[in-house]
Design a protein around this motif. Structure first.
Motif, PDB file in Angstrom:
ATOM      1  N   UNK A  38      63.799  -6.176  -1.428  1.00 42.84           N
ATOM      2  CA  UNK A  38      63.198  -6.818  -2.605  1.00 42.84           C
ATOM      3  C   UNK A  38      62.571  -8.150  -2.202  1.00 42.84           C
ATOM      4  N   UNK A  39      63.273  -8.924  -1.401  1.00 41.52           N
ATOM      5  CA  UNK A  39      62.742 -10.209  -0.945  1.00 41.52           C
ATOM      6  C   UNK A  39      61.482 -10.035  -0.102  1.00 41.52           C
ATOM      7  N   UNK A  40      61.454  -9.021   0.750  1.00 39.73           N
ATOM      8  CA  UNK A  40      60.264  -8.736   1.552  1.00 39.73           C
ATOM      9  C   UNK A  40      59.073  -8.435   0.647  1.00 39.73           C
ATOM     10  N   UNK A  41      59.305  -7.632  -0.384  1.00 38.47           N
ATOM     11  CA  UNK A  41      58.221  -7.302  -1.308  1.00 38.47           C
ATOM     12  C   UNK A  41      57.770  -8.529  -2.106  1.00 38.47           C
ATOM     13  N   UNK A  42      58.713  -9.364  -2.503  1.00 31.17           N
ATOM     14  CA  UNK A  42      58.363 -10.601  -3.225  1.00 31.17           C
ATOM     15  C   UNK A  42      57.518 -11.503  -2.325  1.00 31.17           C
ATOM     16  N   UNK A  43      57.909 -11.640  -1.061  1.00 35.40           N
ATOM     17  CA  UNK A  43      57.133 -12.460  -0.124  1.00 35.40           C
ATOM     18  C   UNK A  43      55.727 -11.910   0.029  1.00 35.40           C
ATOM     19  N   UNK A  44      55.598 -10.606   0.040  1.00 35.08           N
ATOM     20  CA  UNK A  44      54.284  -9.973   0.149  1.00 35.08           C
ATOM     21  C   UNK A  44      53.412 -10.308  -1.065  1.00 35.08           C
ATOM     22  N   UNK A  45      54.009 -10.271  -2.250  1.00 35.20           N
ATOM     23  CA  UNK A  45      53.267 -10.613  -3.473  1.00 35.20           C
ATOM     24  C   UNK A  45      52.848 -12.079  -3.443  1.00 35.20           C
ATOM     25  N   UNK A  46      53.732 -12.947  -3.009  1.00 34.55           N
ATOM     26  CA  UNK A  46      53.379 -14.367  -2.919  1.00 34.55           C
ATOM     27  C   UNK A  46      52.209 -14.570  -1.977  1.00 34.55           C
ATOM     28  N   UNK A  47      52.216 -13.869  -0.854  1.00 34.35           N
ATOM     29  CA  UNK A  47      51.102 -13.972   0.085  1.00 34.35           C
ATOM     30  C   UNK A  47      49.803 -13.500  -0.555  1.00 34.35           C
ATOM     31  N   UNK A  48      49.861 -12.407  -1.290  1.00 39.49           N
ATOM     32  CA  UNK A  48      48.668 -11.883  -1.961  1.00 39.49           C
ATOM     33  C   UNK A  48      48.178 -12.863  -3.028  1.00 39.49           C
ATOM     34  N   UNK A  49      49.093 -13.466  -3.768  1.00 37.59           N
ATOM     35  CA  UNK A  49      48.708 -14.450  -4.787  1.00 37.59           C
ATOM     36  C   UNK A  49      48.091 -15.682  -4.136  1.00 37.59           C
ATOM     37  N   UNK A  50      48.662 -16.116  -3.025  1.00 38.85           N
ATOM     38  CA  UNK A  50      48.102 -17.269  -2.314  1.00 38.85           C
ATOM     39  C   UNK A  50      46.692 -16.956  -1.825  1.00 38.85           C
ATOM     40  N   UNK A  51      46.478 -15.749  -1.336  1.00 47.66           N
ATOM     41  CA  UNK A  51      45.149 -15.348  -0.892  1.00 47.66           C
ATOM     42  C   UNK A  51      44.148 -15.343  -2.022  1.00 47.66           C
ATOM     43  N   UNK A  52      44.545 -14.813  -3.171  1.00 47.51           N
ATOM     44  CA  UNK A  52      43.670 -14.806  -4.350  1.00 47.51           C
ATOM     45  C   UNK A  52      43.371 -16.232  -4.797  1.00 47.51           C
ATOM     46  N   UNK A  53      44.401 -17.058  -4.841  1.00 45.16           N
ATOM     47  CA  UNK A  53      44.223 -18.457  -5.237  1.00 45.16           C
ATOM     48  C   UNK A  53      43.248 -19.160  -4.295  1.00 45.16           C
ATOM     49  N   UNK A  54      43.429 -18.973  -3.005  1.00 45.75           N
ATOM     50  CA  UNK A  54      42.545 -19.604  -2.023  1.00 45.75           C
ATOM     51  C   UNK A  54      41.108 -19.146  -2.182  1.00 45.75           C
ATOM     52  N   UNK A  55      40.926 -17.865  -2.424  1.00 45.62           N
ATOM     53  CA  UNK A  55      39.573 -17.333  -2.572  1.00 45.62           C
ATOM     54  C   UNK A  55      38.868 -17.933  -3.793  1.00 45.62           C
ATOM     55  N   UNK A  56      39.561 -18.010  -4.909  1.00 41.08           N
ATOM     56  CA  UNK A  56      38.952 -18.567  -6.120  1.00 41.08           C
ATOM     57  C   UNK A  56      38.729 -20.067  -5.964  1.00 41.08           C
ATOM     58  N   UNK A  57      39.691 -20.770  -5.349  1.00 36.87           N
ATOM     59  CA  UNK A  57      39.511 -22.212  -5.123  1.00 36.87           C
ATOM     60  C   UNK A  57      38.313 -22.480  -4.222  1.00 36.87           C
ATOM     61  N   UNK A  58      38.181 -21.707  -3.155  1.00 32.49           N
ATOM     62  CA  UNK A  58      37.057 -21.898  -2.252  1.00 32.49           C
ATOM     63  C   UNK A  58      35.727 -21.652  -2.966  1.00 32.49           C
ATOM     64  N   UNK A  59      35.686 -20.599  -3.767  1.00 30.79           N
ATOM     65  CA  UNK A  59      34.466 -20.325  -4.527  1.00 30.79           C
ATOM     66  C   UNK A  59      34.127 -21.464  -5.467  1.00 30.79           C
ATOM     67  N   UNK A  60      35.146 -22.016  -6.118  1.00 27.60           N
ATOM     68  CA  UNK A  60      34.929 -23.148  -7.028  1.00 27.60           C
ATOM     69  C   UNK A  60      34.379 -24.336  -6.249  1.00 27.60           C
ATOM     70  N   UNK A  61      35.013 -24.645  -5.130  1.00 24.79           N
ATOM     71  CA  UNK A  61      34.571 -25.779  -4.322  1.00 24.79           C
ATOM     72  C   UNK A  61      33.123 -25.599  -3.866  1.00 24.79           C
ATOM     73  N   UNK A  62      32.812 -24.430  -3.372  1.00 24.33           N
ATOM     74  CA  UNK A  62      31.455 -24.192  -2.877  1.00 24.33           C
ATOM     75  C   UNK A  62      30.413 -24.255  -3.988  1.00 24.33           C
ATOM     76  N   UNK A  63      30.708 -23.635  -5.136  1.00 20.67           N
ATOM     77  CA  UNK A  63      29.702 -23.582  -6.203  1.00 20.67           C
ATOM     78  C   UNK A  63      29.658 -24.837  -7.051  1.00 20.67           C
ATOM     79  N   UNK A  64      30.816 -25.316  -7.458  1.00 18.94           N
ATOM     80  CA  UNK A  64      30.852 -26.384  -8.457  1.00 18.94           C
ATOM     81  C   UNK A  64      30.962 -27.792  -7.869  1.00 18.94           C
ATOM     82  N   UNK A  65      31.153 -27.889  -6.549  1.00 16.02           N
ATOM     83  CA  UNK A  65      31.217 -29.205  -5.918  1.00 16.02           C
ATOM     84  C   UNK A  65      30.118 -29.313  -4.855  1.00 16.02           C
ATOM     85  N   UNK A  66      30.185 -28.478  -3.838  1.00 11.70           N
ATOM     86  CA  UNK A  66      29.227 -28.588  -2.739  1.00 11.70           C
ATOM     87  C   UNK A  66      27.799 -28.253  -3.157  1.00 11.70           C
TER      88      UNK A  66
END
Length: 112
Positions: A38-66
């Motif tokens: 269960x912990x392994x699967x939870x860690x996997x979900x956290x990694x996937x959420x972090x990846x999604x968060x990073x992707x959206x943050x990067x898009x925001x930075x590139x479009x709305x700031x840079x």
């Protein structure tokens, strides 16, 4: 057009993948899987959420700031990102240190 609109299909696919991972956790719990699994699967979900968060943050930075068209738009995009980062960091600190001050060392950061 917003980066989340342009990348809608890609982002939705990632969200659906995360949903599938969450359902896997539920199935593991229902089937009485061991805590390590269960912990392994939870860690996997956290990694996937972090990846999604990073992707959206990067898009925001590139479009709305840079690539912002005006200084005012750049400031607004930057301020939005600052607020998101503060919220993200605060939630990470809460996960690390919990909602209780019990057991905190003097070097631990304060609770959010």
């Amino acid at each position: 057009m917003s980066h989340t609109v342009r990348q809608k299909e890609k982002l939705i696919a990632r969200v659906r993948g995360i949903r599938g991972q969450m359902e896997g956790i539920e199935r593991a719990l229902e089937s009485k899987a061991g805590c390590a699994e269960v912990l392994r699967q939870i860690a996997s979900v956290r990694g996937a959420m972090n990846g999604l968060t990073s992707e959206v943050m990067e898009g925001h930075l590139r479009q709305h700031v840079l690539a912002a068209e005006t200084d005012a738009a750049r400031r607004e995009g930057g301020e939005e990102l600052v607020e998101v980062i503060r919220t993200y960091i605060a939630s990470r600190l809460w996960v690390l240190y919990g909602s209780s001050d019990a057991g905190r060392s003097s070097s631990s950061p304060p609770r959010p």
